[in-house]
Design an enzyme around this catalytic site. Structure first.
Site, PDB file in Angstrom:
ATOM      1  N   HIS A 312       0.754  -1.103  -0.012  1.00 47.35           N
ATOM      2  CA  HIS A 312       0.177  -0.203  -0.013  1.00 47.35           C
ATOM      3  C   HIS A 312       0.815   1.213  -0.063  1.00 47.35           C
ATOM      4  O   HIS A 312       2.090   1.181   0.743  1.00 47.35           O
ATOM      5  CB  HIS A 312      -1.142  -0.327   1.386  1.00 47.35           C
ATOM      6  CG  HIS A 312      -1.974   0.720   1.050  1.00 47.35           C
ATOM      7  ND1 HIS A 312      -2.019   2.288   1.525  1.00 47.35           N
ATOM      8  CD2 HIS A 312      -3.240   0.742   0.681  1.00 47.35           C
ATOM      9  CE1 HIS A 312      -3.128   2.752   1.545  1.00 47.35           C
ATOM     10  NE2 HIS A 312      -4.011   1.852   0.817  1.00 47.35           N
ATOM     11  N   ASP A 370      -7.977  -5.668   0.299  1.00 47.02           N
ATOM     12  CA  ASP A 370      -8.363  -6.534  -0.961  1.00 47.02           C
ATOM     13  C   ASP A 370      -8.016  -7.995  -0.679  1.00 47.02           C
ATOM     14  O   ASP A 370      -8.526  -8.737  -1.693  1.00 47.02           O
ATOM     15  CB  ASP A 370      -7.839  -6.053  -2.295  1.00 47.02           C
ATOM     16  CG  ASP A 370      -8.705  -4.618  -2.417  1.00 47.02           C
ATOM     17  OD1 ASP A 370      -9.732  -4.414  -2.298  1.00 47.02           O
ATOM     18  OD2 ASP A 370      -7.947  -3.737  -2.945  1.00 47.02           O
TER      19      ASP A 370
HETATM   20  N1  CMC Z   1       3.888  -7.172  -5.038  1.00 52.21           N
HETATM   21  C1  CMC Z   1       5.509  -7.390  -5.206  1.00 52.21           C
HETATM   22  N2  CMC Z   1       6.210  -6.234  -5.102  1.00 52.21           N
HETATM   23  C2  CMC Z   1       5.519  -5.113  -4.601  1.00 52.21           C
HETATM   24  C3  CMC Z   1       4.195  -5.104  -4.530  1.00 52.21           C
HETATM   25  C4  CMC Z   1       3.359  -6.141  -4.471  1.00 52.21           C
HETATM   26  N3  CMC Z   1       2.011  -6.124  -4.297  1.00 52.21           N
HETATM   27  N4  CMC Z   1       3.736  -3.841  -4.002  1.00 52.21           N
HETATM   28  C5  CMC Z   1       4.907  -2.945  -4.004  1.00 52.21           C
HETATM   29  N5  CMC Z   1       6.052  -4.073  -4.525  1.00 52.21           N
HETATM   30  C6  CMC Z   1       7.396  -3.518  -4.419  1.00 52.21           C
HETATM   31  C7  CMC Z   1       7.654  -2.702  -5.598  1.00 52.21           C
HETATM   32  O1  CMC Z   1       7.906  -3.538  -6.973  1.00 52.21           O
HETATM   33  C8  CMC Z   1       8.742  -1.725  -5.221  1.00 52.21           C
HETATM   34  O2  CMC Z   1      10.058  -2.584  -5.038  1.00 52.21           O
HETATM   35  P1  CMC Z   1      11.608  -2.043  -5.536  1.00 52.21           P
HETATM   36  O3  CMC Z   1      11.634  -0.910  -4.487  1.00 52.21           O
HETATM   37  O4  CMC Z   1      12.321  -3.160  -5.692  1.00 52.21           O
HETATM   38  O5  CMC Z   1      11.353  -1.396  -7.060  1.00 52.21           O
HETATM   39  C9  CMC Z   1       8.548  -1.547  -3.888  1.00 52.21           C
HETATM   40  O6  CMC Z   1       7.838  -2.605  -3.600  1.00 52.21           O
HETATM   41  C10 CMC Z   1       7.532  -0.156  -3.628  1.00 52.21           C
HETATM   42  O7  CMC Z   1       6.424  -0.222  -4.608  1.00 52.21           O
HETATM   43  P2  CMC Z   1       6.021   0.990  -5.239  1.00 52.21           P
HETATM   44  O8  CMC Z   1       5.078   0.368  -6.582  1.00 52.21           O
HETATM   45  O9  CMC Z   1       6.827   1.948  -5.404  1.00 52.21           O
HETATM   46  O10 CMC Z   1       4.696   1.320  -4.366  1.00 52.21           O
HETATM   47  P3  CMC Z   1       3.418   2.297  -4.371  1.00 52.21           P
HETATM   48  O11 CMC Z   1       3.201   3.148  -3.383  1.00 52.21           O
HETATM   49  O12 CMC Z   1       3.732   2.931  -5.648  1.00 52.21           O
HETATM   50  O13 CMC Z   1       2.406   0.993  -4.868  1.00 52.21           O
HETATM   51  C11 CMC Z   1       0.460  -0.405  -4.644  1.00 52.21           C
HETATM   52  C12 CMC Z   1       1.203   0.914  -3.996  1.00 52.21           C
HETATM   53  C13 CMC Z   1      -0.575  -0.597  -3.850  1.00 52.21           C
HETATM   54  C14 CMC Z   1      -0.002   0.105  -6.135  1.00 52.21           C
HETATM   55  C15 CMC Z   1       1.314  -1.679  -4.911  1.00 52.21           C
HETATM   56  O14 CMC Z   1       1.852  -2.062  -3.531  1.00 52.21           O
HETATM   57  C16 CMC Z   1       0.616  -2.711  -5.373  1.00 52.21           C
HETATM   58  O15 CMC Z   1       0.616  -2.975  -6.810  1.00 52.21           O
HETATM   59  N6  CMC Z   1      -0.083  -3.829  -4.979  1.00 52.21           N
HETATM   60  C17 CMC Z   1      -0.801  -4.770  -5.359  1.00 52.21           C
HETATM   61  C18 CMC Z   1      -2.187  -4.184  -5.887  1.00 52.21           C
HETATM   62  C19 CMC Z   1      -2.902  -3.948  -4.729  1.00 52.21           C
HETATM   63  O16 CMC Z   1      -3.145  -4.916  -3.750  1.00 52.21           O
HETATM   64  N7  CMC Z   1      -3.766  -2.810  -4.700  1.00 52.21           N
HETATM   65  C20 CMC Z   1      -4.837  -2.373  -3.602  1.00 52.21           C
HETATM   66  C21 CMC Z   1      -4.161  -1.344  -2.724  1.00 52.21           C
HETATM   67  S1  CMC Z   1      -5.221  -1.207  -1.288  1.00 52.21           S
HETATM   68  C22 CMC Z   1      -6.903  -0.981  -1.863  1.00 52.21           C
HETATM   69  C23 CMC Z   1      -7.177   0.372  -2.851  1.00 52.21           C
HETATM   70  O17 CMC Z   1      -6.321   1.310  -2.664  1.00 52.21           O
HETATM   71  O18 CMC Z   1      -7.881   0.398  -3.769  1.00 52.21           O
END
Ligand code: CMC
Length: 435
Positions: A312, A370
């Site tokens: 998140h 989720d």
């Molecule tokens: N699985 C694997 N790696 C992950 C994940 C994941 N679910 N989420 C983040 N990472 C890694 C990402 O690859 C990055 O690694 P590195 O530093 O080596 O490049 C690091 O963690 C930071 O990730 P980010 O993409 O910069 O983080 P963000 O804040 O931009 O993304 C997020 C947040 C929710 C989009 C992401 O965690 C994600 O895609 N999660 C899966 C989708 C999900 O479950 N979404 C629902 C969120 S809660 C309900 C809602 O808001 O609707």
């Protein structure tokens, strides 16, 4: 905003020049201080750069607070755990919209006010016929909620508080009907008209599951679970879809159209679409023995696979909503007599392995709301494609509360971010024969 703290400041100095700017520091009730950069461009001629807005507060809000490090979520100051246990969705809706919990009389009037608007204009019914039966219900939601703006545009003066109140009622009341009809249309069953004698969650389950030929039997435990799922999804401060609603609304646009924009934003798998994506992921993994291979793919640098339902932007701890979801999941499965759900077993084992894996631990990736919601919804009979729709039904309350707060904020002005331009510098047009 806090007056005392507003006397504090940070100073930004331009390297290689003697120019500097003083940025006032603003603090809210709780949470980190915020540097007010509004005069930075005027003082130093520079913008700030924050793609994804991870470090930017775009507005002031009194509605929802998240402490991502501690895993705390408050609606108007009340912890989500207390609301999920003791409150109801409509009471939470009142709280989010009005700032305080209602008295018994206020609650009765509010419930009556919302439920009075559950029917759709009969002409809106015909919109469904224009969609393919296999259309994704989120596509139908975008279209039909957007179409509400065509029904309530001429009479809509968003500067009138009473009009804003009625618009909020209409949206909260009609979104379950629109959602349930999207589902009924997809399976070819008759649309069920809302029943205002049932509560909000019970009426939604009725419109989703009842058919005209068989008497409807309400299930108290499943209704309560649905109500709780709605509470957990009701608001989440300035997430992507809420920011979309605020940005669209900042132009003075029709609120029904703004909520349709929010629904579009919610649809993506990084946001509300994750609940649907979790079930697809679990189906793809198939068996506990395949978890290590799947996680190796997620951790590998070559693919785009993510552990859906994990991670998140704000929570760097367990999402408090996920904990309640997990507990609700057990209650629902017990009520439905599901002793062993292979999906739940798989999800729990996946969570256990991920939470002891350095990749996830070091990045502070925990289950989010989720991760378990899909398993509950599937057990309750919801098809996967309806999961995000359900999220949209609940979040409509948050969107319209945030929209109202924005319209009522005297400092509100059109949202208009700037950019770093990296395209071609000015150049002259070249006629086609000389290119
Ligand atoms: N699985 C694997 N790696 C992950 C994940 C994941 N679910 N989420 C983040 N990472 C890694 C990402 O690859 C990055 O690694 P590195 O530093 O080596 O490049 C690091 O963690 C930071 O990730 P980010 O993409 O910069 O983080 P963000 O804040 O931009 O993304 C997020 C947040 C929710 C989009 C992401 O965690 C994600 O895609 N999660 C899966 C989708 C999900 O479950 N979404 C629902 C969120 S809660 C309900 C809602 O808001 O609707």
């Amino acid at each position: 905003m806090n007056d005392v703290a507003s006397k504090a400041k940070v100073t930004v100095t331009m390297d290689g020049s003697n120019r500097s700017a003083e940025l006032p520091l603003i603090t809210g009730t709780i949470g980190p201080a915020v540097a007010d950069i509004r005069k930075l461009y005027a003082d130093l001629g520079i913008f700030t750069y924050d793609p994804g807005y991870g470090g930017t507060a775009a507005c002031e809000s009194k509605i929802t607070y998240i402490d991502g490090d501690q895993g705390v979520l408050l609606y108007r100051g009340y912890p989500i755990e207390q609301l999920a246990e003791k409150s109801t969705f409509l009471e939470v809706a009142y709280l989010l919209l009005n700032g305080e919990l209602p008295t018994a009389a206020e609650r009765t009037e509010f419930d009556r006010g919302v439920m009075h608007h559950t029917m759709l204009h009969e002409q809106l019914r015909r919109f469904y016929d224009g969609f393919r039966r296999d259309a994704h219900p989120m596509a139908v939601m975008c279209g039909v909620v957007g179409a509400l703006s065509a029904f309530y545009h001429d009479s809509l003066d968003i500067n009138d508080p009473e009009v804003r109140r009625i618009s909020a009622f209409r949206l909260i009341a009609k979104v379950p009907t629109i959602a349930a009809w999207a589902y009924k249309y997809s399976i070819g069953q008759p649309f069920m008209y809302p029943r205002n004698d049932l509560g909000y969650a019970a009426n939604f389950l009725y419109m989703m599951n009842a058919v005209p030929t068989v008497p409807w039997q309400d299930n108290e435990i499943l209704t309560r679970a649905m109500d709780r799922i709605l509470i957990l999804h009701a608001d989440h401060e300035q997430n992507a879809s809420t920011s979309t609603v605020r940005l669209a609304g900042s132009t003075g646009a029709n609120p029904f159209a703004c909520i349709a924009a929010g629904i579009a934003s919610l649809w993506g798998p990084a946001h509300g679409g994750a609940n649907e994506a979790v079930l697809k992921m679990l189906a793809e993994i198939g068996h506990v023995k395949n978890i290590p291979d799947f996680l190796a793919r997620v951790k590998g640098k070559d693919g785009h696979a993510r552990l859906m339902g994990f991670g998140h932007r704000v929570y760097k701890n367990y999402d408090p909503r996920a904990k309640i979801m997990q507990q609700t999941c057990h209650e629902v499965l017990a009520e439905l007599g599901i002793q062993d759900d292979p999906l739940l077993d798989l999800a729990q084992e996946l969570e256990r392995i991920a939470l002891s894996d350095d990749y996830f631990v070091s990045r502070k990736l925990y289950p989010n709301v989720d991760f378990y919601s899909g398993i509950i919804l599937k057990a309750m009979g919801f098809p996967t494609s309806m999961f995000t729709v359900l999220f949209a039904v609940a979040r409509t309350v948050g969107w319209i509360s945030q929209w109202r707060e924005m319209i009522e904020d005297p400092s509100q002005r059109i949202g208009r971010p700037r950019q770093i331009y990296t395209g071609a510098a000015q150049r002259d047009y070249i006629p086609a024969e000389r290119r």
